[in-house]
Design a protein around this motif. Structure first.
Motif, PDB file in Angstrom:
ATOM      1  N   SER A   1       1.000  -1.177  -0.025  1.00 40.27           N
ATOM      2  CA  SER A   1       0.035  -0.118  -0.139  1.00 40.27           C
ATOM      3  C   SER A   1       0.890   1.388  -0.088  1.00 40.27           C
ATOM      4  O   SER A   1       1.908   1.163   0.531  1.00 40.27           O
ATOM      5  CB  SER A   1      -0.989   0.167   1.265  1.00 40.27           C
ATOM      6  OG  SER A   1      -1.740   1.068   1.188  1.00 40.27           O
ATOM      7  N   THR A   2       0.221   2.308  -0.773  1.00 39.97           N
ATOM      8  CA  THR A   2       0.940   3.608  -0.437  1.00 39.97           C
ATOM      9  C   THR A   2       0.750   4.084   0.894  1.00 39.97           C
ATOM     10  O   THR A   2       1.308   5.131   1.132  1.00 39.97           O
ATOM     11  CB  THR A   2       0.372   4.442  -1.808  1.00 39.97           C
ATOM     12  OG1 THR A   2      -0.871   4.896  -1.647  1.00 39.97           O
ATOM     13  CG2 THR A   2       0.935   4.160  -3.119  1.00 39.97           C
ATOM     14  N   LYS A   3      -0.123   3.617   1.668  1.00 42.02           N
ATOM     15  CA  LYS A   3      -0.529   4.063   2.975  1.00 42.02           C
ATOM     16  C   LYS A   3      -0.475   2.814   3.888  1.00 42.02           C
ATOM     17  O   LYS A   3      -1.591   2.384   4.302  1.00 42.02           O
ATOM     18  CB  LYS A   3      -1.576   4.777   3.193  1.00 42.02           C
ATOM     19  CG  LYS A   3      -1.964   5.523   4.426  1.00 42.02           C
ATOM     20  CD  LYS A   3      -3.182   6.257   4.381  1.00 42.02           C
ATOM     21  CE  LYS A   3      -3.739   7.130   5.713  1.00 42.02           C
ATOM     22  NZ  LYS A   3      -4.743   7.753   5.624  1.00 42.02           N
ATOM     23  N   PRO A   4       0.653   2.012   4.133  1.00 42.84           N
ATOM     24  CA  PRO A   4       0.650   0.852   4.676  1.00 42.84           C
ATOM     25  C   PRO A   4       0.112   0.703   6.204  1.00 42.84           C
ATOM     26  O   PRO A   4      -0.210  -0.489   6.723  1.00 42.84           O
ATOM     27  CB  PRO A   4       2.105   0.258   4.596  1.00 42.84           C
ATOM     28  CG  PRO A   4       2.878   1.491   4.521  1.00 42.84           C
ATOM     29  CD  PRO A   4       1.912   2.571   3.898  1.00 42.84           C
ATOM     30  N   ASN A   5      -0.016   1.795   6.790  1.00 44.34           N
ATOM     31  CA  ASN A   5      -0.538   1.752   8.318  1.00 44.34           C
ATOM     32  C   ASN A   5      -2.163   1.735   8.023  1.00 44.34           C
ATOM     33  O   ASN A   5      -2.789   2.040   9.104  1.00 44.34           O
ATOM     34  CB  ASN A   5       0.176   2.756   9.037  1.00 44.34           C
ATOM     35  CG  ASN A   5      -0.210   4.209   8.528  1.00 44.34           C
ATOM     36  OD1 ASN A   5      -0.710   4.249   7.321  1.00 44.34           O
ATOM     37  ND2 ASN A   5       0.049   5.062   9.395  1.00 44.34           N
TER      38      ASN A   5
ATOM     39  N   ASN B   1       4.908   0.868   9.608  1.00 41.99           N
ATOM     40  CA  ASN B   1       4.021   1.912  10.080  1.00 41.99           C
ATOM     41  C   ASN B   1       3.974   3.105   9.424  1.00 41.99           C
ATOM     42  O   ASN B   1       3.025   3.911   9.535  1.00 41.99           O
ATOM     43  CB  ASN B   1       4.587   2.407  11.538  1.00 41.99           C
ATOM     44  CG  ASN B   1       4.506   1.257  12.511  1.00 41.99           C
ATOM     45  OD1 ASN B   1       3.559   0.445  12.679  1.00 41.99           O
ATOM     46  ND2 ASN B   1       5.684   0.899  13.226  1.00 41.99           N
ATOM     47  N   PHE B   2       4.926   3.475   8.583  1.00 45.86           N
ATOM     48  CA  PHE B   2       4.744   4.498   7.584  1.00 45.86           C
ATOM     49  C   PHE B   2       5.856   4.359   6.289  1.00 45.86           C
ATOM     50  O   PHE B   2       6.766   3.501   6.645  1.00 45.86           O
ATOM     51  CB  PHE B   2       5.150   6.051   8.492  1.00 45.86           C
ATOM     52  CG  PHE B   2       6.874   5.771   8.918  1.00 45.86           C
ATOM     53  CD1 PHE B   2       7.654   6.152   8.080  1.00 45.86           C
ATOM     54  CD2 PHE B   2       6.846   5.443  10.093  1.00 45.86           C
ATOM     55  CE1 PHE B   2       8.905   6.144   8.661  1.00 45.86           C
ATOM     56  CE2 PHE B   2       8.190   5.143  10.624  1.00 45.86           C
ATOM     57  CZ  PHE B   2       9.338   5.433   9.774  1.00 45.86           C
ATOM     58  N   ALA B   3       5.247   4.708   5.210  1.00 46.27           N
ATOM     59  CA  ALA B   3       6.117   4.630   4.196  1.00 46.27           C
ATOM     60  C   ALA B   3       5.375   4.978   2.758  1.00 46.27           C
ATOM     61  O   ALA B   3       4.156   5.081   3.157  1.00 46.27           O
ATOM     62  CB  ALA B   3       6.773   3.194   3.925  1.00 46.27           C
ATOM     63  N   GLY B   4       5.916   5.109   1.731  1.00 41.96           N
ATOM     64  CA  GLY B   4       5.286   5.133   0.541  1.00 41.96           C
ATOM     65  C   GLY B   4       4.456   6.506   0.200  1.00 41.96           C
ATOM     66  O   GLY B   4       4.524   7.452   0.993  1.00 41.96           O
ATOM     67  N   GLY B   5       3.758   6.565  -0.749  1.00 40.87           N
ATOM     68  CA  GLY B   5       2.849   7.607  -1.204  1.00 40.87           C
ATOM     69  C   GLY B   5       2.628   7.682  -2.622  1.00 40.87           C
ATOM     70  O   GLY B   5       3.391   6.952  -3.399  1.00 40.87           O
TER      71      GLY B   5
END
Length: 428
Positions: free
Chosen positions: A267-271, A293-297
């Motif tokens: 996911s671009t918003k994996p949390n 917990n956070f990453a991508g976009g």
């Protein structure tokens, strides 16, 4: 597959290209000058589940997208329009033909740590995805996506497990970085949850707005194709597919023998979190690996972002792709093949599996023998395992005050004939 696909590589990359850290080259050169000796071979970092992404895969799928319908340049419908839907969108349905080509892994990609965090060495698999619409029988290109899958080792800053990430560029003006995890391999075929294309208000999936163009029998809405009568009669498109595009994936595996499945969630918003989130890979609650917990976009060009209302001239986004969630199922499929008698050294024989009559999409297989004088394979039925890739992807689009799910699904099998292992074709 109905027709053979050309096997021309989608990549033209320098042969044997791989990435290594530059400072190791300087150290090796200095060491060789002082003590001439062979430089030890360093193996590239593990790819984990991404090792299945090798070669070229081809297949079929289904794409749904609500796209904006500009009052200045409205989409012309083939037939009359008689609907109470607001005139702000067109639902486009695409039966698709897809090719996904993977290149060799990139080697050891150094990412430098800071302070107590050690350097991290990634590995990556470049890919190229091309998709044609084949709804009318005439292929029309609708998607082109170069990208890289990354295998990311665990780290302490941040505290994350081994993860995978997909970086992609889409020519409409969007780039994505989606990160996630691979679930432990499970025996048998996957359980594929439903996915809903219904738009919703206020970022709340429970606050849905169902449009009349989602009803397959309706022939006078803003939809392409507008009249689905012939496609429904042929069995190529159903109401169930529109309601839940993952129906296509379940149909592919319904009569398959699958020995193992690896699930990759990104996911671009994996949390969100991934499992139980916008696009769950597993419909029931259960233990899952820790997701980042956070990453991508996502990142979009100015045209897609538009000008927020109410500034002068601001009408909001034209089509802001603000989130992408995807699940990939890497399946080991078992096929039965009847192999005729083959004389040693005879030309290879291309064969179809027995499952071709009951499974929508199957690969072909090739039987070939080494040359051993006066020897032959007597013929018989063999069972061969090969990789199948399925995916379901949901992109959230923002325009006209709603969130519009854009869902794409596909099943992919090896494009080239799969070699039948020689030990299954004993010479006598």
């Amino acid at each position: 597959m109905d027709e053979p696909k050309p096997l021309t590589s989608a990549f033209n990359r320098t042969a044997n290209f791989s990435i290594h850290q530059v400072d190791s080259v300087f150290r090796a050169a200095a060491h060789a000058a002082a003590v001439p000796a062979a430089v030890p071979v360093t193996l590239p970092p593990t790819l984990g589940p991404l090792s299945a992404f090798a070669g070229t895969f081809t297949g079929q799928g289904f794409n749904t997208i609500f796209r904006p319908d500009s009052a200045t340049t409205p989409t012309q419908m083939p037939g009359p329009i008689n609907t109470t839907d607001p005139p702000d969108n067109v639902l486009e349905l695409n039966l698709t033909d897809e090719t996904m080509s993977f290149s060799n892994n990139l080697g050891s990609i150094p990412n430098r740590g800071s302070g107590p965090q050690a350097d991290a060495f990634l590995n990556g698999v470049p890919y190229l995805q091309t998709i044609n619409d084949v709804t009318t029988g005439t292929p029309v290109g609708i998607h082109f996506e170069p990208g890289i899958w990354l295998a990311v080792p665990s780290s302490t800053n941040p505290h994350e497990p081994f993860t995978v990430a997909r970086m992609a560029s889409i020519p409409h003006g969007t780039t994505i970085t989606a990160q996630g995890t691979a679930l432990p391999a499970v025996a048998g075929k996957p359980t594929i949850a439903a996915v809903d294309i219904t738009p919703f208000f206020g970022g709340n999936p429970a606050n849905k707005f169902t449009f009349q163009n989602q009803t397959a029998a309706n022939k006078t809405t803003r939809r392409l194709p507008q009249d689905l009568t012939a496609l429904i009669a042929s069995g190529k498109l159903t109401q169930a597919m529109i309601t839940d595009p993952n129906t296509v994936l379940r149909h592919q595996i319904a009569h398959q023998t699958i020995s193992q499945t690896i699930i990759i969630e990104t996911s671009t918003k994996p949390n969100s979190p991934l499992s139980g989130g916008p696009l769950p890979a597993v419909p029931s609650a259960g233990p899952h690996p820790q997701a980042p917990n956070f990453a991508g976009g996502t990142s979009n060009i100015a045209f897609l972002l538009g000008v927020p209302a109410p500034p002068p001239g601001g009408n909001g986004a034209n089509a802001n792709a603000f989130q992408m969630d995807a699940v990939f199922w890497i399946e080991t499929v078992i096929y039965d093949i009847d192999v005729p008698r083959i004389g040693s050294g005879e030309p290879p024989i291309i064969l179809q599996p027995l499952q071709k009559g009951t499974v929508p999409l199957v690969p072909s297989f090739v039987a070939t023998l080494p040359f051993v004088p006066n020897k032959a394979y007597a013929g018989g039925r063999v069972r061969v395992a090969t990789t199948q890739i399925q995916y379901s992807q949901k992109v959230m689009l923002d325009f006209n005050g709603l969130t519009w799910p854009h869902v794409s699904v596909a099943s992919l099998v090896p494009a080239a004939p799969v070699p039948i292992p020689e030990h299954l074709l004993p010479l006598t």
